[in-house]
Design a protein around this motif. Structure first.
Motif, PDB file in Angstrom:
ATOM      1  N   SER A  41       0.869  -1.165   0.000  1.00  0.00           N
ATOM      2  CA  SER A  41       0.000   0.000   0.000  1.00  0.00           C
ATOM      3  C   SER A  41       0.908   1.217   0.000  1.00  0.00           C
ATOM      4  O   SER A  41       1.759   1.353   0.880  1.00  0.00           O
ATOM      5  CB  SER A  41      -0.879   0.002   1.237  1.00  0.00           C
ATOM      6  N   LEU A  42       0.757   2.073  -0.970  1.00  0.00           N
ATOM      7  CA  LEU A  42       1.560   3.279  -1.088  1.00  0.00           C
ATOM      8  C   LEU A  42       0.811   4.385  -0.359  1.00  0.00           C
ATOM      9  O   LEU A  42      -0.306   4.722  -0.725  1.00  0.00           O
ATOM     10  CB  LEU A  42       1.739   3.615  -2.569  1.00  0.00           C
ATOM     11  N   VAL A  43       1.425   4.921   0.711  1.00  0.00           N
ATOM     12  CA  VAL A  43       0.732   5.900   1.551  1.00  0.00           C
ATOM     13  C   VAL A  43       1.593   7.138   1.753  1.00  0.00           C
ATOM     14  O   VAL A  43       2.813   7.093   1.653  1.00  0.00           O
ATOM     15  CB  VAL A  43       0.349   5.300   2.924  1.00  0.00           C
ATOM     16  N   GLY A  44       0.924   8.235   2.077  1.00  0.00           N
ATOM     17  CA  GLY A  44       1.614   9.484   2.356  1.00  0.00           C
ATOM     18  C   GLY A  44       2.181   9.514   3.768  1.00  0.00           C
ATOM     19  O   GLY A  44       2.010   8.566   4.548  1.00  0.00           O
ATOM     20  N   PRO A  45       2.851  10.612   4.109  1.00  0.00           N
ATOM     21  CA  PRO A  45       3.510  10.720   5.412  1.00  0.00           C
ATOM     22  C   PRO A  45       2.587  10.534   6.615  1.00  0.00           C
ATOM     23  O   PRO A  45       2.983   9.894   7.597  1.00  0.00           O
ATOM     24  CB  PRO A  45       4.118  12.120   5.392  1.00  0.00           C
ATOM     25  N   ASP A  46       1.373  11.063   6.580  1.00  0.00           N
ATOM     26  CA  ASP A  46       0.463  10.915   7.722  1.00  0.00           C
ATOM     27  C   ASP A  46       0.126   9.455   7.978  1.00  0.00           C
ATOM     28  O   ASP A  46       0.203   8.968   9.112  1.00  0.00           O
ATOM     29  CB  ASP A  46      -0.815  11.724   7.522  1.00  0.00           C
ATOM     30  N   ALA A  47      -0.271   8.750   6.936  1.00  0.00           N
ATOM     31  CA  ALA A  47      -0.627   7.339   7.073  1.00  0.00           C
ATOM     32  C   ALA A  47       0.594   6.502   7.428  1.00  0.00           C
ATOM     33  O   ALA A  47       0.494   5.540   8.184  1.00  0.00           O
ATOM     34  CB  ALA A  47      -1.276   6.833   5.787  1.00  0.00           C
ATOM     35  N   PHE A  48       1.762   6.898   6.900  1.00  0.00           N
ATOM     36  CA  PHE A  48       2.978   6.151   7.207  1.00  0.00           C
ATOM     37  C   PHE A  48       3.334   6.323   8.683  1.00  0.00           C
ATOM     38  O   PHE A  48       3.704   5.358   9.356  1.00  0.00           O
ATOM     39  CB  PHE A  48       4.135   6.603   6.312  1.00  0.00           C
ATOM     40  N   ALA A  49       3.211   7.544   9.210  1.00  0.00           N
ATOM     41  CA  ALA A  49       3.483   7.799  10.628  1.00  0.00           C
ATOM     42  C   ALA A  49       2.527   6.987  11.497  1.00  0.00           C
ATOM     43  O   ALA A  49       2.939   6.406  12.515  1.00  0.00           O
ATOM     44  CB  ALA A  49       3.355   9.287  10.935  1.00  0.00           C
ATOM     45  N   ALA A  50       1.261   6.921  11.097  1.00  0.00           N
ATOM     46  CA  ALA A  50       0.286   6.131  11.855  1.00  0.00           C
ATOM     47  C   ALA A  50       0.656   4.657  11.822  1.00  0.00           C
ATOM     48  O   ALA A  50       0.561   3.954  12.835  1.00  0.00           O
ATOM     49  CB  ALA A  50      -1.116   6.351  11.285  1.00  0.00           C
ATOM     50  N   ARG A  51       1.096   4.186  10.670  1.00  0.00           N
ATOM     51  CA  ARG A  51       1.506   2.782  10.546  1.00  0.00           C
ATOM     52  C   ARG A  51       2.698   2.485  11.442  1.00  0.00           C
ATOM     53  O   ARG A  51       2.736   1.470  12.125  1.00  0.00           O
ATOM     54  CB  ARG A  51       1.840   2.481   9.092  1.00  0.00           C
ATOM     55  N   MET A  52       3.673   3.382  11.447  1.00  0.00           N
ATOM     56  CA  MET A  52       4.857   3.181  12.288  1.00  0.00           C
ATOM     57  C   MET A  52       4.485   3.083  13.769  1.00  0.00           C
ATOM     58  O   MET A  52       5.153   2.389  14.531  1.00  0.00           O
ATOM     59  CB  MET A  52       5.860   4.328  12.092  1.00  0.00           C
ATOM     60  N   ALA A  53       3.430   3.778  14.172  1.00  0.00           N
ATOM     61  CA  ALA A  53       3.012   3.806  15.574  1.00  0.00           C
ATOM     62  C   ALA A  53       2.231   2.557  15.984  1.00  0.00           C
ATOM     63  O   ALA A  53       2.021   2.324  17.171  1.00  0.00           O
ATOM     64  CB  ALA A  53       2.170   5.055  15.826  1.00  0.00           C
ATOM     65  N   GLU A  54       1.813   1.764  15.024  1.00  0.00           N
ATOM     66  CA  GLU A  54       1.060   0.549  15.341  1.00  0.00           C
ATOM     67  C   GLU A  54       1.965  -0.475  16.016  1.00  0.00           C
ATOM     68  O   GLU A  54       3.166  -0.535  15.738  1.00  0.00           O
ATOM     69  CB  GLU A  54       0.476  -0.061  14.065  1.00  0.00           C
ATOM     70  N   PRO A  55       1.391  -1.294  16.896  1.00  0.00           N
ATOM     71  CA  PRO A  55       2.197  -2.315  17.566  1.00  0.00           C
ATOM     72  C   PRO A  55       2.722  -3.358  16.578  1.00  0.00           C
ATOM     73  O   PRO A  55       2.041  -3.689  15.609  1.00  0.00           O
ATOM     74  CB  PRO A  55       1.236  -2.947  18.573  1.00  0.00           C
ATOM     75  N   ASN A  56       3.911  -3.837  16.843  1.00  0.00           N
ATOM     76  CA  ASN A  56       4.547  -4.926  16.085  1.00  0.00           C
ATOM     77  C   ASN A  56       4.981  -4.582  14.667  1.00  0.00           C
ATOM     78  O   ASN A  56       5.414  -5.460  13.926  1.00  0.00           O
ATOM     79  CB  ASN A  56       3.652  -6.169  16.058  1.00  0.00           C
ATOM     80  N   VAL A  57       4.858  -3.321  14.254  1.00  0.00           N
ATOM     81  CA  VAL A  57       5.301  -2.932  12.913  1.00  0.00           C
ATOM     82  C   VAL A  57       6.826  -2.837  12.900  1.00  0.00           C
ATOM     83  O   VAL A  57       7.429  -2.285  13.824  1.00  0.00           O
ATOM     84  CB  VAL A  57       4.680  -1.582  12.490  1.00  0.00           C
ATOM     85  N   ASP A  91       8.389 -14.267  10.481  1.00  0.00           N
ATOM     86  CA  ASP A  91       6.945 -14.334  10.282  1.00  0.00           C
ATOM     87  C   ASP A  91       6.564 -13.418   9.122  1.00  0.00           C
ATOM     88  O   ASP A  91       6.657 -12.194   9.219  1.00  0.00           O
ATOM     89  CB  ASP A  91       6.229 -13.917  11.568  1.00  0.00           C
ATOM     90  N   LYS A  92       6.126 -13.989   8.028  1.00  0.00           N
ATOM     91  CA  LYS A  92       5.817 -13.234   6.808  1.00  0.00           C
ATOM     92  C   LYS A  92       4.558 -12.371   6.945  1.00  0.00           C
ATOM     93  O   LYS A  92       4.271 -11.565   6.077  1.00  0.00           O
ATOM     94  CB  LYS A  92       5.639 -14.176   5.606  1.00  0.00           C
ATOM     95  N   THR A  93       3.824 -12.540   8.045  1.00  0.00           N
ATOM     96  CA  THR A  93       2.644 -11.700   8.268  1.00  0.00           C
ATOM     97  C   THR A  93       2.979 -10.479   9.124  1.00  0.00           C
ATOM     98  O   THR A  93       2.106  -9.648   9.377  1.00  0.00           O
ATOM     99  CB  THR A  93       1.502 -12.490   8.943  1.00  0.00           C
ATOM    100  N   THR A  94       4.234 -10.357   9.548  1.00  0.00           N
ATOM    101  CA  THR A  94       4.655  -9.184  10.320  1.00  0.00           C
ATOM    102  C   THR A  94       4.395  -7.930   9.502  1.00  0.00           C
ATOM    103  O   THR A  94       4.801  -7.846   8.343  1.00  0.00           O
ATOM    104  CB  THR A  94       6.158  -9.261  10.658  1.00  0.00           C
ATOM    105  N   PRO A  95       3.718  -6.931  10.083  1.00  0.00           N
ATOM    106  CA  PRO A  95       3.491  -5.697   9.329  1.00  0.00           C
ATOM    107  C   PRO A  95       4.793  -4.933   9.126  1.00  0.00           C
ATOM    108  O   PRO A  95       5.569  -4.743  10.075  1.00  0.00           O
ATOM    109  CB  PRO A  95       2.508  -4.907  10.203  1.00  0.00           C
ATOM    110  N   LEU A  96       5.038  -4.530   7.887  1.00  0.00           N
ATOM    111  CA  LEU A  96       6.259  -3.811   7.526  1.00  0.00           C
ATOM    112  C   LEU A  96       5.921  -2.413   7.030  1.00  0.00           C
ATOM    113  O   LEU A  96       4.922  -2.213   6.337  1.00  0.00           O
ATOM    114  CB  LEU A  96       7.014  -4.559   6.426  1.00  0.00           C
ATOM    115  N   ALA A  97       6.776  -1.457   7.364  1.00  0.00           N
ATOM    116  CA  ALA A  97       6.694  -0.087   6.851  1.00  0.00           C
ATOM    117  C   ALA A  97       8.045   0.188   6.198  1.00  0.00           C
ATOM    118  O   ALA A  97       9.073   0.193   6.878  1.00  0.00           O
ATOM    119  CB  ALA A  97       6.409   0.897   7.975  1.00  0.00           C
TER     120      ALA A  97
END
Length: 143
Positions: A41-57, A91-97
């Motif tokens: 998923s190609l996302v902008g800075p706001d969504a990317f910052a939110a993704r980084m803040a998610e647990p286990n990313v 674990d290939k299901t680990t969320p990546l940013a």
């Protein structure tokens, strides 16, 4: 005359079809294009910052040479060596940013990650150049 009229009608129809295909409203959704050409998923800075803040990313900087990184980056792996890296989560299901400076290297890295079986990848659209342009900071190289 009828032949010329027929050609004119065909030409006008082609213009209408091409015009509709090229109009802004006719473009496919960016996420649709992204999912077809790029498995992340190609996302902008706001969504990317939110993704980084998610647990286990796991946040990965794939840019070379080192020109800095986002605060909170977990791994730095060169885009062209990511497929052979031993640092990636098993674990290939680990969320990546994933990000780089402008988006070119991260696009390559994301393609490799998807080919390796990773299924939950978010890529920073425009890289850390876009991050900085959005008013956020970049940590200096080597820090």
């Amino acid at each position: 005359m009828v032949r010329n009229l027929g050609r004119l009608i065909v030409s006008l129809a082609a213009v209408v079809v091409l015009g509709a295909a090229c109009s802004p409203g006719a473009e496919p959704d960016r996420a649709e294009v992204t999912n077809q050409a790029n498995p992340a998923s190609l996302v902008g800075p706001d969504a990317f910052a939110a993704r980084m803040a998610e647990p286990n990313v796991v946040t990965i900087n794939v840019h070379v040479p080192d020109e800095g990184h986002l605060d909170g980056t977990d791994l730095t792996i060169a885009f062209d060596t990511i497929s052979s890296s031993t640092l990636l989560p098993s674990d290939k299901t680990t969320p990546l940013a994933v990000y780089c400076r402008s988006g070119n290297m991260s696009a390559d890295a994301v393609e490799d990650l998807a080919a390796m079986g990773y299924v939950d990848i978010v890529e920073l659209d425009g890289g850390f150049d876009a991050w900085v342009a959005s008013g956020r900071t970049l940590e200096p190289p080597g820090s």
